[in-house]
Design an enzyme around this catalytic site. Structure first.
Site, short mmCIF file in Angstrom:
data_model
loop_
_atom_site.label_atom_id
_atom_site.label_comp_id
_atom_site.label_asym_id
_atom_site.label_seq_id
_atom_site.Cartn_x
_atom_site.Cartn_y
_atom_site.Cartn_z
N CYS A 98 40.05 -30.69 6.32
CA CYS A 98 39.78 -29.29 5.98
C CYS A 98 40.74 -28.38 6.75
CB CYS A 98 38.33 -28.93 6.29
SG CYS A 98 37.94 -28.86 8.06
N ASP A 135 33.01 -21.88 19.99
CA ASP A 135 32.37 -22.83 19.09
C ASP A 135 31.37 -23.78 19.76
OD1 ASP A 135 31.96 -24.07 16.53
OD2 ASP A 135 33.23 -25.72 17.18
N SER A 140 26.03 -18.20 18.87
CA SER A 140 26.58 -18.34 17.52
C SER A 140 27.81 -17.44 17.40
CB SER A 140 25.53 -17.95 16.47
OG SER A 140 26.14 -17.77 15.21
N ASP A 141 28.98 -18.04 17.27
CA ASP A 141 30.21 -17.26 17.13
C ASP A 141 30.11 -16.29 15.96
OD1 ASP A 141 31.32 -18.78 19.19
OD2 ASP A 141 32.21 -20.23 17.83
N LEU A 170 36.82 -18.25 15.57
CA LEU A 170 36.09 -17.25 16.35
C LEU A 170 35.83 -17.72 17.77
CD1 LEU A 170 33.39 -16.38 13.64
CD2 LEU A 170 35.48 -15.08 14.15
N CYS A 189 28.47 -9.53 -0.13
CA CYS A 189 28.33 -10.55 -1.17
C CYS A 189 27.70 -10.01 -2.45
CB CYS A 189 27.49 -11.73 -0.65
SG CYS A 189 28.35 -12.77 0.54
N CYS A 199 28.85 -25.54 -4.28
CA CYS A 199 28.63 -26.53 -3.23
C CYS A 199 28.36 -27.91 -3.84
CB CYS A 199 27.45 -26.11 -2.35
SG CYS A 199 27.08 -27.29 -1.03
N ASP A 242 36.04 -27.58 2.26
CA ASP A 242 36.43 -26.18 2.10
C ASP A 242 35.92 -25.55 0.81
OD1 ASP A 242 37.99 -25.81 4.45
OD2 ASP A 242 39.60 -26.97 3.56
N ARG A 296 35.17 -36.53 16.98
CA ARG A 296 34.14 -37.58 16.87
C ARG A 296 34.74 -38.98 16.93
NH1 ARG A 296 28.83 -37.38 17.32
NH2 ARG A 296 28.27 -38.26 15.29
#
Length: 384
Positions: A98, A135, A140-141, A170, A189, A199, A242, A296
């Site tokens: 991504c 992050d 929460s950014d 961020l 939105c 999605c 993405d 990871r």
């Protein structure tokens, strides 16, 4: 000390050190976010990667008792590779990282910029108290950035800026300096639901609510077997997703190449899949160790690469997958390779699965081998 002048000097300096947007907010409790996170936990929508308790994530002064303000920063990243970037071929299928994992790990880049900003503030204010997060901190950014006027959080739960769309990283800095807060940006939105409809797994339950357990971006980072319903949705994604950003109208024609650190490298952003199956730890670190998507380790990315080869039904990968199925010490990798071989569906693949089943001891792997062999009947019924 003139707080208003200091704020303006910080804004001007931030531009000099590669910060694209900066905003200021209070260190007050994020009341609405707190209620949402509690509900999120009740519904089981968390990813498990979250840091800290709900209280620590929404009450800044639990992290820095002296906090009066939070400075939020945003740094833009590209949304497109160059036109002559490599493409998949039948002989060499490629995966995809991504966009948030292109170039250098943004955690390191943003921390470096925040440290410069922190040093600048300490030069101006001797008794300044600060705390930096990017992050991986408790706050929460997105919530901080939204309240600081950087942008608004869209229905896809990603922060959207007017200038750069949602293609921004961020970070934030808490401080004991009482800056005048900036105005929050109104939600933009409206009735649009393109991200919800697009999605792949229905992870965006409703506007502003994400079930991380169904999000492809999260699932690519897990280390266990991937559920079958998600394997067919994964495609050639090696890390992240993405889709909800690409369909967002605010991201139309947004592509900024402002920072060399985030420029995508051809064989890293779009790696060849077959070599990933047997990449050594040293090779992995040398090739991918500097990007955010490597955090990871190689196992999830190898599993995803194996699924990607099955997605392509890449017959040139059969011998590589057989080798992995027979020799890899990790059950998840062996089992996923067996599934992918079945998905590809050659006689050589099916015969290799049958032979390997005689020696395999792990029940989960045997189950995947059975699923791989089941593709033979599925394909046969379709050809009748």
């Amino acid at each position: 000390m003139d707080i208003h002048q200091l704020k303006q000097e910080i804004i001007e300096y931030s531009k000099e050190i590669g910060i694209d947007k900066i905003g200021f907010t209070t260190a007050d409790i994020f009341t609405e976010l707190k209620e949402r996170l509690i509900r999120h936990e009740e519904l089981g929508f968390q990813s498990g990667f979250e840091k800290g308790t709900v209280e620590e994530r929404t009450e800044p002064r639990r992290l820095l008792p002296e906090a009066q303000s939070i400075i939020s920063i945003a740094v833009a990243y590209p949304s497109r590779m160059r036109k002559d970037a490599p493409k998949s071929t039948k002989e060499e299928r490629r995966g995809f990282f991504c966009r948030a994992s292109w170039g250098m790990d943004y955690h390191d880049v943003l921390r470096e910029r925040l440290r410069k900003l922190e040093a600048f503030i300490h030069e101006k204010v001797e008794d300044a108290v600060t705390k930096i997060m990017v992050d991986t901190g408790e706050l929460s950014d997105k919530a901080v950035a939204e309240r600081a006027g950087i942008g608004f959080v869209g229905k896809n739960t990603i922060l959207i800026t007017e200038e750069y769309g949602s293609f921004v990283y961020l970070g934030e800095m808490m401080t004991n300096i009482p800056f005048v807060p900036d105005n929050q940006v109104e939600d933009g939105c409206g009735d649009c639901r393109k991200c919800i409809d697009a999605c792949p797994t229905g992870a965006i339950v409703q506007g502003g609510q994400l079930n991380a357990q169904r999000c492809i971006g999260f699932l690519t980072q897990t280390k266990d077997f991937l559920a079958d319903e998600f394997r067919v949705k994964l495609g050639n994604r090696v890390y992240g997703c993405d889709t909800c950003q690409l369909v967002c109208p605010y991201n139309l024609k947004k592509d900024f190449h402002l920072h060399d650190e985030f420029e995508p490298e051809d064989d890293v952003a779009k790696p060849k899949l077959k070599p990933m199956l047997t990449i050594s730890n040293r090779e992995f670190k040398e090739t991918f160790g500097h990007i955010a998507g490597a955090w990871r380790g190689k196992k999830p990315l190898q599993r995803n690469a194996i699924i990607g080869l099955g997605h392509y039904r890449d017959q040139t990968a059969v011998s590589d997958l057989i080798h992995v199925m027979k020799n890899d010490p990790r059950p998840v990798i062996r089992g996923t390779a067996a599934w992918s071989l079945g998905k590809i569906g050659t006689e050589e693949a099916y015969e290799a699965i049958r032979i390997a089943m005689d020696k395999e001891k792990d029940e989960d792997v045997l189950f995947e081998m059975e699923k791989g062999l089941a593709f033979q009947e599925v394909y046969a019924s379709k050809s009748r």
